[in-house]
Write a protein that holds these residues in place. Structure first.
Motif, PDB file in Angstrom:
ATOM      1  N   ALA A  23       0.795  -0.962   0.525  1.00 48.51           N
ATOM      2  CA  ALA A  23       0.178  -0.247  -0.252  1.00 48.51           C
ATOM      3  C   ALA A  23       0.665   0.934  -0.551  1.00 48.51           C
ATOM      4  N   VAL A  24       0.290   2.049  -0.641  1.00 49.65           N
ATOM      5  CA  VAL A  24       1.349   3.528  -0.270  1.00 49.65           C
ATOM      6  C   VAL A  24       1.018   3.906   1.522  1.00 49.65           C
ATOM      7  N   GLY A  25       2.704   4.507   0.809  1.00 49.51           N
ATOM      8  CA  GLY A  25       3.198   4.945   2.413  1.00 49.51           C
ATOM      9  C   GLY A  25       3.891   3.270   3.406  1.00 49.51           C
ATOM     10  N   SER A  26       3.412   2.458   2.541  1.00 42.09           N
ATOM     11  CA  SER A  26       4.838   1.114   3.429  1.00 42.09           C
ATOM     12  C   SER A  26       5.862   1.525   2.808  1.00 42.09           C
ATOM     13  N   GLU A  27       6.971   1.075   3.694  1.00 38.21           N
ATOM     14  CA  GLU A  27       8.530   1.278   3.241  1.00 38.21           C
ATOM     15  C   GLU A  27       8.302  -0.029   3.109  1.00 38.21           C
ATOM     16  N   ILE A  28      10.032  -0.445   1.895  1.00 36.49           N
ATOM     17  CA  ILE A  28       9.996  -1.528   1.761  1.00 36.49           C
ATOM     18  C   ILE A  28      11.812  -1.888   1.540  1.00 36.49           C
ATOM     19  N   ASP A  29      12.185  -2.618   1.744  1.00 34.75           N
ATOM     20  CA  ASP A  29      13.690  -2.535   1.246  1.00 34.75           C
ATOM     21  C   ASP A  29      14.067  -3.387  -0.408  1.00 34.75           C
ATOM     22  N   GLY A  30      15.814  -3.698   0.243  1.00 34.86           N
ATOM     23  CA  GLY A  30      16.207  -4.462  -0.732  1.00 34.86           C
ATOM     24  C   GLY A  30      15.798  -4.456  -2.251  1.00 34.86           C
ATOM     25  N   GLU A  31      16.397  -5.617  -2.947  1.00 33.54           N
ATOM     26  CA  GLU A  31      15.738  -5.864  -4.533  1.00 33.54           C
ATOM     27  C   GLU A  31      14.208  -5.079  -4.940  1.00 33.54           C
ATOM     28  N   LEU A  32      13.792  -5.671  -3.812  1.00 30.25           N
ATOM     29  CA  LEU A  32      11.774  -4.767  -4.145  1.00 30.25           C
ATOM     30  C   LEU A  32      12.252  -3.554  -4.164  1.00 30.25           C
ATOM     31  N   ALA A  33      12.612  -3.136  -2.989  1.00 33.15           N
ATOM     32  CA  ALA A  33      12.795  -1.306  -3.219  1.00 33.15           C
ATOM     33  C   ALA A  33      13.340  -1.287  -4.699  1.00 33.15           C
TER      34      ALA A  33
END
Length: 94
Positions: A23-33
């Motif tokens: 969802a909008v506003g979610s924090e993601i990391d790694g290759e996904l980011a």
């Protein structure tokens, strides 16, 4: 690398086998980011780029996305609030 989602999308975290909706506003990391940023579904987080930080990320969202993010964070948005007002409420709620 970390990123903040600016447009909802379906993807898979680096450490998971199953896909999920981000969802909008979610924090993601790694290759996904990295992938989400390249596809313009997210923007880099954690460091200021060109003098812009999290607030500028929020100011790029559409009104429905701002309202959805405020609702997800249980922030009351007055009916007469402008987009800038909603951004300020979201920033204050963090």
């Amino acid at each position: 690398m970390k990123a903040i989602v600016i447009k909802s999308f379906i993807g898979r975290r680096d450490d998971r086998a199953e896909s999920e909706t981000f969802a909008v506003g979610s924090e993601i990391d790694g290759e996904l980011a990295e992938s989400a940023v390249n596809q313009k579904n997210a923007e880099f987080a954690g460091k200021k780029q060109g003098g812009k930080g999290r607030k500028s990320d929020l100011s790029k969202l559409s009104r429905p996305d701002l309202e959805k993010l405020a609702a997800e964070q249980e922030i009351d948005v007055p009916e007469a609030a402008t987009d800038a007002d909603i951004v300020a409420l979201l920033e204050a709620g963090k």
